[in-house]
Scaffold this motif. Structure first.
Motif, PDB file in Angstrom:
ATOM      1  N   GLU A   1       7.065  90.884  60.518  1.00  9.61           N
ATOM      2  CA  GLU A   1       8.099  90.907  59.496  1.00  9.61           C
ATOM      3  C   GLU A   1       8.978  92.153  59.636  1.00  9.61           C
ATOM      4  OE1 GLU A   1       5.923  90.645  55.842  1.00  9.61           O
ATOM      5  OE2 GLU A   1       5.537  88.494  56.084  1.00  9.61           O
ATOM      6  N   GLU A   2       8.353  93.296  59.942  1.00 11.29           N
ATOM      7  CA  GLU A   2       9.100  94.548  60.123  1.00 11.29           C
ATOM      8  C   GLU A   2      10.040  94.429  61.325  1.00 11.29           C
ATOM      9  OE1 GLU A   2      10.402  98.424  59.504  1.00 11.29           O
ATOM     10  OE2 GLU A   2       9.252  97.102  58.186  1.00 11.29           O
ATOM     11  N   GLU A   3       9.544  93.887  62.443  1.00 13.41           N
ATOM     12  CA  GLU A   3      10.372  93.700  63.632  1.00 13.41           C
ATOM     13  C   GLU A   3      11.530  92.761  63.333  1.00 13.41           C
ATOM     14  OE1 GLU A   3       7.673  92.401  66.654  1.00 13.41           O
ATOM     15  OE2 GLU A   3       6.808  94.383  66.947  1.00 13.41           O
ATOM     16  N   GLN A   4      11.216  91.651  62.587  1.00 11.23           N
ATOM     17  CA  GLN A   4      12.256  90.696  62.215  1.00 11.23           C
ATOM     18  C   GLN A   4      13.328  91.390  61.354  1.00 11.23           C
ATOM     19  OE1 GLN A   4      12.583  87.562  63.228  1.00 11.23           O
ATOM     20  NE2 GLN A   4      14.396  87.171  61.996  1.00 11.23           N
ATOM     21  N   ARG A   5      12.883  92.203  60.418  1.00  8.45           N
ATOM     22  CA  ARG A   5      13.817  92.909  59.540  1.00  8.45           C
ATOM     23  C   ARG A   5      14.699  93.874  60.352  1.00  8.45           C
ATOM     24  NH1 ARG A   5      14.211  97.654  57.272  1.00  8.45           N
ATOM     25  NH2 ARG A   5      12.202  98.387  57.989  1.00  8.45           N
ATOM     26  N   LEU A   6      14.088  94.606  61.303  1.00  9.22           N
ATOM     27  CA  LEU A   6      14.853  95.525  62.145  1.00  9.22           C
ATOM     28  C   LEU A   6      15.880  94.770  62.991  1.00  9.22           C
ATOM     29  CD1 LEU A   6      12.068  98.016  63.320  1.00  9.22           C
ATOM     30  CD2 LEU A   6      13.909  98.457  61.699  1.00  9.22           C
ATOM     31  N   ARG A   7      15.453  93.605  63.551  1.00  8.33           N
ATOM     32  CA  ARG A   7      16.394  92.809  64.352  1.00  8.33           C
ATOM     33  C   ARG A   7      17.574  92.349  63.501  1.00  8.33           C
ATOM     34  NH1 ARG A   7      11.725  90.736  66.968  1.00  8.33           N
ATOM     35  NH2 ARG A   7      11.645  88.964  65.540  1.00  8.33           N
ATOM     36  N   GLU A   8      17.261  91.907  62.284  1.00  8.49           N
ATOM     37  CA  GLU A   8      18.329  91.434  61.393  1.00  8.49           C
ATOM     38  C   GLU A   8      19.267  92.580  61.012  1.00  8.49           C
ATOM     39  OE1 GLU A   8      16.321  89.585  58.131  1.00  8.49           O
ATOM     40  OE2 GLU A   8      15.775  87.819  59.298  1.00  8.49           O
ATOM     41  N   GLU A   9      18.707  93.770  60.769  1.00  2.00           N
ATOM     42  CA  GLU A   9      19.557  94.929  60.447  1.00  2.00           C
ATOM     43  C   GLU A   9      20.461  95.276  61.622  1.00  2.00           C
ATOM     44  OE1 GLU A   9      17.108  98.204  59.257  1.00  2.00           O
ATOM     45  OE2 GLU A   9      16.658  97.333  57.302  1.00  2.00           O
ATOM     46  N   GLU A  10      19.891  95.244  62.832  1.00  2.00           N
ATOM     47  CA  GLU A  10      20.662  95.540  64.039  1.00  2.00           C
ATOM     48  C   GLU A  10      21.789  94.525  64.205  1.00  2.00           C
ATOM     49  OE1 GLU A  10      21.940  97.556  67.288  1.00  2.00           O
ATOM     50  OE2 GLU A  10      20.361  98.205  65.928  1.00  2.00           O
TER      51      GLU A  10
END
Length: 190
Positions: free
Chosen positions: A22-31
């Motif tokens: 979920e954290e990786e997904q959130r970082l990808r979405e922020e990027e």
């Protein structure tokens, strides 16, 4: 480890992996959102530049751009001229300061010279009398020899030089030279 503990540990691991995903997904979405915002800003800037060019074209197009460039070059020339004037002014001030310092030094030296001259003029009479007394005193007392000269005389003896007057040569006969058998042998202290 009991079965319940193993099950709890597996559950914790699954939850940790889930949180990490979920954290990786959130970082990808922020990027992705950041990139989209940058693209939007770029597009907006390009659109503004296009609109500016279009407006400039309506105002006069190439001629206006040439005039802007000409005005810019004129400003740059004026700025360079101002800088040159400032540097020239600074150099002139430095030169004037140096000239003033030299003049002040010359005045000081002249004043010191005048002071010394006045001191000499006032003390000339006394100086003449004291010079006469000093010269008489020097004539009356025997000549003092330097320590090195005395040491050489003791070591090698005194021989009259041909430049000395005859009466001095006759007045004091030289002491006999020291007797040594070997010149390299050290002498005893006298």
């Amino acid at each position: 480890m009991s079965r319940a503990e193993r099950k709890a540990r597996r559950q914790e691991d699954r939850e940790a992996k889930q949180r990490q995903k979920e954290e990786e997904q959130r970082l990808r979405e922020e990027e992705k959102a950041r990139e989209l915002a940058e693209r939007a800003a770029d597009k907006k800037r390009e659109a503004a530049e296009r609109a500016e060019r279009k407006a400039a074209k309506k105002r006069g197009g190439r001629r206006a751009r040439r005039e802007e460039a000409k005005a810019l070059r004129q400003e740059e020339r004026e700025a360079k001229e101002r800088q040159k004037d400032e540097e020239r002014r600074r150099r002139e001030e430095e030169k004037e300061r140096e000239l003033a310092e030299r003049a002040a030094a010359k005045e000081r030296e002249a004043a010191e010279r005048a002071e010394r001259k006045a001191a000499r003029a006032g003390g000339r009479r006394r100086a003449r009398k004291s010079e006469r007394a000093e010269s008489e005193r020097r004539q009356n007392e025997p000549e003092r020899l330097d320590h090195d000269v005395v040491a050489r005389i003791r070591q090698y003896g005194v021989t009259a030089s041909p430049a000395e007057p005859d009466e001095l040569r006759d007045a004091e006969p030289p002491p006999p030279p020291p007797l040594t058998t070997d010149p390299n042998e050290p002498r005893d202290a006298e």
